[in-house]
Design a protein around this motif. Structure first.
Motif, PDB file in Angstrom:
ATOM      1  N   ALA A  55       4.310  24.212 -21.822  1.00 36.76           N
ATOM      2  CA  ALA A  55       3.949  24.144 -23.246  1.00 36.76           C
ATOM      3  C   ALA A  55       4.599  22.928 -23.898  1.00 36.76           C
ATOM      4  N   ASP A  57       3.170  21.870 -27.123  1.00 34.88           N
ATOM      5  CA  ASP A  57       2.412  21.803 -28.381  1.00 34.88           C
ATOM      6  C   ASP A  57       3.286  21.940 -29.619  1.00 34.88           C
ATOM      7  N   HIS A  58       4.595  21.914 -29.460  1.00 36.72           N
ATOM      8  CA  HIS A  58       5.509  22.208 -30.556  1.00 36.72           C
ATOM      9  C   HIS A  58       5.365  21.263 -31.756  1.00 36.72           C
ATOM     10  N   PHE A  61       3.669  21.723 -35.572  1.00 33.12           N
ATOM     11  CA  PHE A  61       4.294  22.189 -36.823  1.00 33.12           C
ATOM     12  C   PHE A  61       5.759  21.756 -36.930  1.00 33.12           C
ATOM     13  N   MET A  86      -0.262  23.121 -21.832  1.00 30.86           N
ATOM     14  CA  MET A  86      -0.686  23.563 -23.167  1.00 30.86           C
ATOM     15  C   MET A  86      -0.308  22.475 -24.157  1.00 30.86           C
ATOM     16  N   ARG A 107      -4.426  23.679 -27.814  1.00 28.39           N
ATOM     17  CA  ARG A 107      -4.088  24.370 -29.070  1.00 28.39           C
ATOM     18  C   ARG A 107      -5.151  24.054 -30.110  1.00 28.39           C
ATOM     19  N   GLN A 141      -2.984  30.826 -32.506  1.00 25.40           N
ATOM     20  CA  GLN A 141      -1.809  31.627 -32.872  1.00 25.40           C
ATOM     21  C   GLN A 141      -2.234  32.830 -33.709  1.00 25.40           C
ATOM     22  N   VAL A 173      -1.846  33.484 -28.882  1.00 27.30           N
ATOM     23  CA  VAL A 173      -0.394  33.266 -28.881  1.00 27.30           C
ATOM     24  C   VAL A 173       0.193  34.125 -29.993  1.00 27.30           C
ATOM     25  N   LYS A 203      -0.271  35.424 -24.860  1.00 31.11           N
ATOM     26  CA  LYS A 203       1.093  34.916 -24.681  1.00 31.11           C
ATOM     27  C   LYS A 203       1.999  35.650 -25.650  1.00 31.11           C
ATOM     28  N   ALA A 225       6.384  33.182 -23.392  1.00 28.20           N
ATOM     29  CA  ALA A 225       6.953  31.929 -23.890  1.00 28.20           C
ATOM     30  C   ALA A 225       8.428  31.909 -23.491  1.00 28.20           C
ATOM     31  N   GLY A 226       8.988  30.729 -23.400  1.00 24.84           N
ATOM     32  CA  GLY A 226      10.406  30.647 -23.054  1.00 24.84           C
ATOM     33  C   GLY A 226      11.313  30.888 -24.249  1.00 24.84           C
ATOM     34  N   GLY A 227      10.847  30.460 -25.431  1.00 27.03           N
ATOM     35  CA  GLY A 227      11.697  30.557 -26.609  1.00 27.03           C
ATOM     36  C   GLY A 227      12.746  29.457 -26.635  1.00 27.03           C
ATOM     37  N   ASP A 251       4.499  30.519 -20.068  1.00 27.18           N
ATOM     38  CA  ASP A 251       4.011  29.348 -20.809  1.00 27.18           C
ATOM     39  C   ASP A 251       5.274  28.792 -21.461  1.00 27.18           C
ATOM     40  N   MET A 252       5.970  27.976 -20.715  1.00 22.09           N
ATOM     41  CA  MET A 252       7.352  27.633 -21.083  1.00 22.09           C
ATOM     42  C   MET A 252       7.454  26.180 -21.523  1.00 22.09           C
ATOM     43  N   GLY A 253       8.209  25.968 -22.576  1.00 25.33           N
ATOM     44  CA  GLY A 253       8.391  24.618 -23.091  1.00 25.33           C
ATOM     45  C   GLY A 253       9.840  24.179 -23.106  1.00 25.33           C
ATOM     46  N   ARG A 254      10.577  24.596 -24.164  1.00 25.86           N
ATOM     47  CA  ARG A 254      11.928  24.059 -24.389  1.00 25.86           C
ATOM     48  C   ARG A 254      12.871  24.297 -23.222  1.00 25.86           C
TER      49      ARG A 254
HETATM   50  C1  R5P Z   1       4.802  27.631 -30.275  1.00 24.21           C
HETATM   51  O1  R5P Z   1       5.175  26.933 -31.111  1.00 24.21           O
HETATM   52  C2  R5P Z   1       4.168  27.058 -29.137  1.00 24.21           C
HETATM   53  O2  R5P Z   1       2.950  27.709 -28.886  1.00 24.21           O
HETATM   54  C3  R5P Z   1       4.952  26.960 -27.867  1.00 24.21           C
HETATM   55  O3  R5P Z   1       4.052  26.526 -26.935  1.00 24.21           O
HETATM   56  C4  R5P Z   1       5.587  28.227 -27.365  1.00 24.21           C
HETATM   57  O4  R5P Z   1       6.512  28.701 -28.256  1.00 24.21           O
HETATM   58  C5  R5P Z   1       6.170  28.073 -25.959  1.00 24.21           C
HETATM   59  O5  R5P Z   1       7.161  27.175 -25.933  1.00 24.21           O
HETATM   60  P1  R5P Z   1       8.686  27.617 -25.761  1.00 24.21           P
HETATM   61  O6  R5P Z   1       8.844  28.022 -24.345  1.00 24.21           O
HETATM   62  O7  R5P Z   1       9.446  26.386 -26.112  1.00 24.21           O
HETATM   63  O8  R5P Z   1       8.938  28.756 -26.686  1.00 24.21           O
END
Ligand code: R5P
Length: 301
Positions: A55, A57-58, A61, A86, A107, A141, A173, A203, A225-227, A251-254
């Protein structure tokens, strides 16, 4: 007209083999149309029905999120280790190579910033632009219990209806506002509503207690999501527990792109999602890859 001149009678009709009707094992997706299944099979590896979605797409926003200041530099080296990406359309067109061989989860909702009410979204991407971008799924979302709950469900309905016309699945999401508790009861409510409204994938967040009930109550694949960024062993443990409890992937980002060694981390997460590794073994894998950065450069999925 060489074809006609050399025409031969067909003879390999396998008369003793009944026609095969292929089954599609992805949870809740067996009755979908061929194009939908084909796109879902690009996201969820048909060998195990799981996905590692990256992910990024942060920014839609949050603006230039830590770790995503230069998507063009940071993200392409990670793509060989992901099943799907994503992304917003802006990040995709500006910063991701068009020859990427990974499914794109696009997104489509947005329209707010961290300075305002987060649930106030609209559908920002038309279906024809999603098709131009060769999206394998459309992400929207949904804020159950949020200030703009109704509008966000309307967005989900619109995106799902448009995607259904062209065989493109929808990823709902579940966004959780500060005022809502991320427990199994709430997550079960939110994910089930999304699935019943027609989302093909949902998600959500992991919860410590009873996550298996959330997964079981959602009739389509659930990804977590990873958070916010966690220490690597904790992030791997969360992914492991979610998979064990019935999630179809992450679906992991940070927890990947904010990691000190993102290419090592995404491979460690991959070993949990697809390799059945425990969190402890995946962390060892992470440490050894981190110590040997060239292995991350050249290793391919
Ligand atoms: C939300 O802002 C987005 O959809 C992110 O893609 C989602 O929160 C997943 O990313 P993370 O693992 O950083 O939470």
């Amino acid at each position: 007209m060489a074809d006609i001149e050399n025409l031969q009678d067909g003879k390999n009709f396998y008369l003793d083999v009944p026609h095969r009707n292929p089954t599609f094992e992805l949870k809740g997706c067996g009755s979908l149309e061929w194009g939908m299944k084909n796109r879902l099979a690009r996201i969820f590896d048909p060998r195990d029905g799981r996905t590692l979605m990256l992910a990024i797409d942060h920014g839609y926003f949050q603006g230039p999120t830590t770790g995503l200041e230069r998507i063009d530099v940071v993200i392409p080296p990670l793509l060989p280790f992901a099943d799907a990406l994503m992304s917003t359309r802006g990040a995709l067109r500006s910063s991701i190579p068009a020859d990427v061989q990974r499914a794109i989860v696009l997104r489509t909702s947005g329209g707010q910033s961290i300075l305002k009410e987060l649930s106030n979204e609209l559908v920002a991407v038309d279906i024809d632009d999603a098709i131009r971008l060769n999206a394998s799924a459309l992400a929207v979302q949904v804020y159950i219990g949020g200030v703009h709950e109704h509008e966000s469900i309307r967005n989900l309905s619109r995106v799902t209806n448009e995607g259904n016309r062209y065989g493109i699945p929808t990823l709902a999401v579940t966004g959780v506002g500060k005022e809502l508790t991320r427990d199994a009861r709430y997550l079960g409510l939110a994910t089930r509503i999304c699935a019943e409204m027609g989302a093909h994938v949902v998600k959500t967040y992991f919860c410590e207690k009873d996550f298996e009930r959330v997964a079981a109550g959602c009739p389509v694949p659930l990804v977590i999501a990873g958070g916010k960024k966690l220490p690597e062993p904790e992030a791997l443990q969360m992914a492991y527990r979610a998979i064990q409890a019935g999630a179809a992937g992450v679906d992991m980002g940070r927890n990947i792109f904010q990691c000190e060694a993102p290419a090592a981390m995404i491979q460690a997460v991959r070993s949990v999602v697809h390799g059945q590794e425990t969190a402890a073994r995946a962390y060892e894998h992470y440490l050894s890859l981190k110590a040997e950065p060239r292995s991350c450069e050249y290793a391919q999925r």
